[in-house]
Design an enzyme around this catalytic site. Sequence first.
Site, PDB file in Angstrom:
ATOM      1  N   ASP A   1       1.242  -1.314   0.129  1.00 24.35           N
ATOM      2  CA  ASP A   1       0.646  -0.383  -0.210  1.00 24.35           C
ATOM      3  C   ASP A   1       0.870   1.284  -0.148  1.00 24.35           C
ATOM      4  O   ASP A   1       2.004   1.480   1.372  1.00 24.35           O
ATOM      5  CB  ASP A   1      -0.589   0.078   1.525  1.00 24.35           C
ATOM      6  CG  ASP A   1      -1.962   1.106   1.401  1.00 24.35           C
ATOM      7  OD1 ASP A   1      -1.258   2.180   0.329  1.00 24.35           O
ATOM      8  OD2 ASP A   1      -3.100   0.767   2.149  1.00 24.35           O
TER       9      ASP A   1
ATOM     10  N   SER B   1      -2.770  15.205 -12.632  1.00 24.52           N
ATOM     11  CA  SER B   1      -3.497  15.621 -13.082  1.00 24.52           C
ATOM     12  C   SER B   1      -3.844  16.493 -13.878  1.00 24.52           C
ATOM     13  O   SER B   1      -3.443  17.262 -12.790  1.00 24.52           O
ATOM     14  CB  SER B   1      -4.507  14.092 -12.132  1.00 24.52           C
ATOM     15  OG  SER B   1      -6.277  15.200 -13.073  1.00 24.52           O
TER      16      SER B   1
ATOM     17  N   TYR C   1      -8.384  15.384  -4.544  1.00 21.45           N
ATOM     18  CA  TYR C   1      -8.213  14.930  -5.661  1.00 21.45           C
ATOM     19  C   TYR C   1      -6.967  15.789  -6.056  1.00 21.45           C
ATOM     20  O   TYR C   1      -5.884  16.433  -6.444  1.00 21.45           O
ATOM     21  CB  TYR C   1      -8.966  14.215  -6.317  1.00 21.45           C
ATOM     22  CG  TYR C   1      -8.495  13.206  -7.683  1.00 21.45           C
ATOM     23  CD1 TYR C   1      -7.664  12.194  -8.019  1.00 21.45           C
ATOM     24  CD2 TYR C   1      -8.446  13.436  -8.841  1.00 21.45           C
ATOM     25  CE1 TYR C   1      -6.916  11.861  -8.563  1.00 21.45           C
ATOM     26  CE2 TYR C   1      -7.477  13.362  -9.855  1.00 21.45           C
ATOM     27  CZ  TYR C   1      -7.145  12.199  -9.947  1.00 21.45           C
ATOM     28  OH  TYR C   1      -6.016  11.523 -11.244  1.00 21.45           O
TER      29      TYR C   1
ATOM     30  N   ALA D   1      -6.014  18.495  -4.921  1.00 20.12           N
ATOM     31  CA  ALA D   1      -5.253  19.007  -3.804  1.00 20.12           C
ATOM     32  C   ALA D   1      -3.705  18.202  -3.379  1.00 20.12           C
ATOM     33  O   ALA D   1      -3.304  18.408  -3.926  1.00 20.12           O
ATOM     34  CB  ALA D   1      -5.758  19.282  -2.407  1.00 20.12           C
TER      35      ALA D   1
HETATM   36  P1  NDP Z   1      -6.478   2.659 -11.484  1.00 20.94           P
HETATM   37  O1  NDP Z   1      -7.911   3.012 -10.416  1.00 20.94           O
HETATM   38  O2  NDP Z   1      -7.487   2.153 -13.266  1.00 20.94           O
HETATM   39  O3  NDP Z   1      -5.800   1.771 -11.227  1.00 20.94           O
HETATM   40  C1  NDP Z   1      -5.377   2.295  -9.983  1.00 20.94           C
HETATM   41  C2  NDP Z   1      -3.967   1.799 -10.029  1.00 20.94           C
HETATM   42  O4  NDP Z   1      -3.706   2.058  -8.616  1.00 20.94           O
HETATM   43  C3  NDP Z   1      -4.286  -0.438  -9.510  1.00 20.94           C
HETATM   44  O5  NDP Z   1      -3.203  -0.716  -9.765  1.00 20.94           O
HETATM   45  C4  NDP Z   1      -4.453  -0.169  -8.021  1.00 20.94           C
HETATM   46  O6  NDP Z   1      -4.210  -0.978  -7.595  1.00 20.94           O
HETATM   47  C5  NDP Z   1      -3.669   0.518  -7.093  1.00 20.94           C
HETATM   48  N1  NDP Z   1      -3.442   1.400  -6.434  1.00 20.94           N
HETATM   49  C6  NDP Z   1      -4.596   2.168  -5.911  1.00 20.94           C
HETATM   50  N2  NDP Z   1      -4.401   2.289  -4.505  1.00 20.94           N
HETATM   51  C7  NDP Z   1      -3.734   2.134  -4.182  1.00 20.94           C
HETATM   52  C8  NDP Z   1      -2.456   2.080  -3.411  1.00 20.94           C
HETATM   53  N3  NDP Z   1      -2.594   2.442  -2.077  1.00 20.94           N
HETATM   54  N4  NDP Z   1      -1.411   1.192  -3.008  1.00 20.94           N
HETATM   55  C9  NDP Z   1      -1.188   0.481  -3.826  1.00 20.94           C
HETATM   56  N5  NDP Z   1      -1.615   1.273  -4.777  1.00 20.94           N
HETATM   57  C10 NDP Z   1      -3.089   1.274  -5.497  1.00 20.94           C
HETATM   58  O7  NDP Z   1      -6.374   4.833 -12.235  1.00 20.94           O
HETATM   59  P2  NDP Z   1      -5.718   5.254 -13.558  1.00 20.94           P
HETATM   60  O8  NDP Z   1      -4.910   4.135 -13.720  1.00 20.94           O
HETATM   61  O9  NDP Z   1      -7.105   5.702 -13.686  1.00 20.94           O
HETATM   62  O10 NDP Z   1      -4.716   5.974 -13.135  1.00 20.94           O
HETATM   63  C11 NDP Z   1      -3.787   5.986 -12.458  1.00 20.94           C
HETATM   64  C12 NDP Z   1      -3.025   7.103 -11.534  1.00 20.94           C
HETATM   65  O11 NDP Z   1      -3.092   8.078 -12.979  1.00 20.94           O
HETATM   66  C13 NDP Z   1      -3.339   7.826 -10.902  1.00 20.94           C
HETATM   67  O12 NDP Z   1      -2.285   8.140 -10.559  1.00 20.94           O
HETATM   68  C14 NDP Z   1      -4.227   9.009 -11.098  1.00 20.94           C
HETATM   69  O13 NDP Z   1      -4.729   9.635 -10.885  1.00 20.94           O
HETATM   70  C15 NDP Z   1      -4.248   9.794 -12.455  1.00 20.94           C
HETATM   71  N6  NDP Z   1      -5.090   9.784 -13.538  1.00 20.94           N
HETATM   72  C16 NDP Z   1      -5.306   8.898 -13.873  1.00 20.94           C
HETATM   73  C17 NDP Z   1      -7.151   9.875 -15.024  1.00 20.94           C
HETATM   74  C18 NDP Z   1      -7.801   9.564 -16.160  1.00 20.94           C
HETATM   75  O14 NDP Z   1      -8.232   9.759 -16.324  1.00 20.94           O
HETATM   76  N7  NDP Z   1      -8.312   7.682 -15.250  1.00 20.94           N
HETATM   77  C19 NDP Z   1      -5.950  11.654 -15.270  1.00 20.94           C
HETATM   78  C20 NDP Z   1      -5.442  11.854 -14.852  1.00 20.94           C
HETATM   79  C21 NDP Z   1      -4.586  11.408 -14.054  1.00 20.94           C
HETATM   80  P3  NDP Z   1      -5.259  -2.102  -6.684  1.00 20.94           P
HETATM   81  O15 NDP Z   1      -6.199  -2.477  -7.799  1.00 20.94           O
HETATM   82  O16 NDP Z   1      -4.262  -3.039  -6.318  1.00 20.94           O
HETATM   83  O17 NDP Z   1      -5.883  -0.921  -5.813  1.00 20.94           O
END
Ligand code: NDP
Length: 249
Positions: free
Chosen positions: A65, A144, A157, A159
């Site tokens: 995590d 983002s 988010y 922030a």
């Molecule tokens: P998803 O929700 O599709 O995937 C998120 C990933 O992060 C998963 O692999 C998840 O694993 C992992 N994750 C979440 N919380 C934790 C944690 N506490 N510790 C370890 N792993 C964690 O997200 P996206 O692919 O859409 O987003 C990826 C990044 O891009 C993020 O930072 C998001 O804010 C950013 N972003 C996304 C945008 C979008 O439009 N999708 C736009 C701009 C930025 P698990 O399933 O095991 O929780």
Amino acid sequence: MNLDLSDKTALITGGTRGIGRSMVETLAQAGARVAFTYRSSAEEAESLKAELESQGYECLSFQSDVADFAAAEKTVKDVLDAWGKIDVLVNNAGITKDGLMIRMTEGDWDAVIGTNLKGVFNFSKAVYRPMMKQRSGKIINISSVVGVMGNPGQANYAASKAGIIGFSKSLAKELGSRGVTVNVVAPGYVATDMTAALSEKAQEAMLGAVPLGRPASPQDVANAVLFLSSSYSDYVTGHVLHVDGGLAM
Ligand code: NDP
């Protein structure tokens, strides 16, 4: 000088789904040994690792995590024990807990800041010393467009994502003399599980404001990360690279 990452090692947080998964595949295809983390999606992690290994790529996965400081330290140590160095860290893991301020709870705030912002601190702190010692390294933090523009219902988010930008610029200034670069990728609207959770109306509103007229694919973002992981970006640091189809001009 090229996009070839042979002999490089990369650690990507949140690699099991969406943008992170695309980065894992892209950096592996470019020749890097790739370690990735996840919080709960063990099955996806297992299948991604198996998929990469079946194609001959070296890969490690860790249930870790990002919000947990000690877990970040241990994960980095495990990668260093296995491969001896970390050339690229991508702080990608992120979550949303949306709601207008009137309804946003302290828990919603703490969870998003703890994962999205403290998570970036935790992993950057863990690689800081090793990268300083090796006098090279590339830290890439996923922010983002929302951290730049703001968005109603996403104060927590926004922030966290704006915080990542200030954090990264500070770190870029601290680590520049050690040969370590720190950059930010700010995606716009990307088609993943995260955005699938938005209402149709919110998705349409966002897309309507994108000059390129389509959402980003995870691959669009992974391509930017590949550039920032490679020697092509050696003179780029403290930069915020927008991958948003022109949304935040
Ligand atoms: P998803 O929700 O599709 O995937 C998120 C990933 O992060 C998963 O692999 C998840 O694993 C992992 N994750 C979440 N919380 C934790 C944690 N506490 N510790 C370890 N792993 C964690 O997200 P996206 O692919 O859409 O987003 C990826 C990044 O891009 C993020 O930072 C998001 O804010 C950013 N972003 C996304 C945008 C979008 O439009 N999708 C736009 C701009 C930025 P698990 O399933 O095991 O929780």
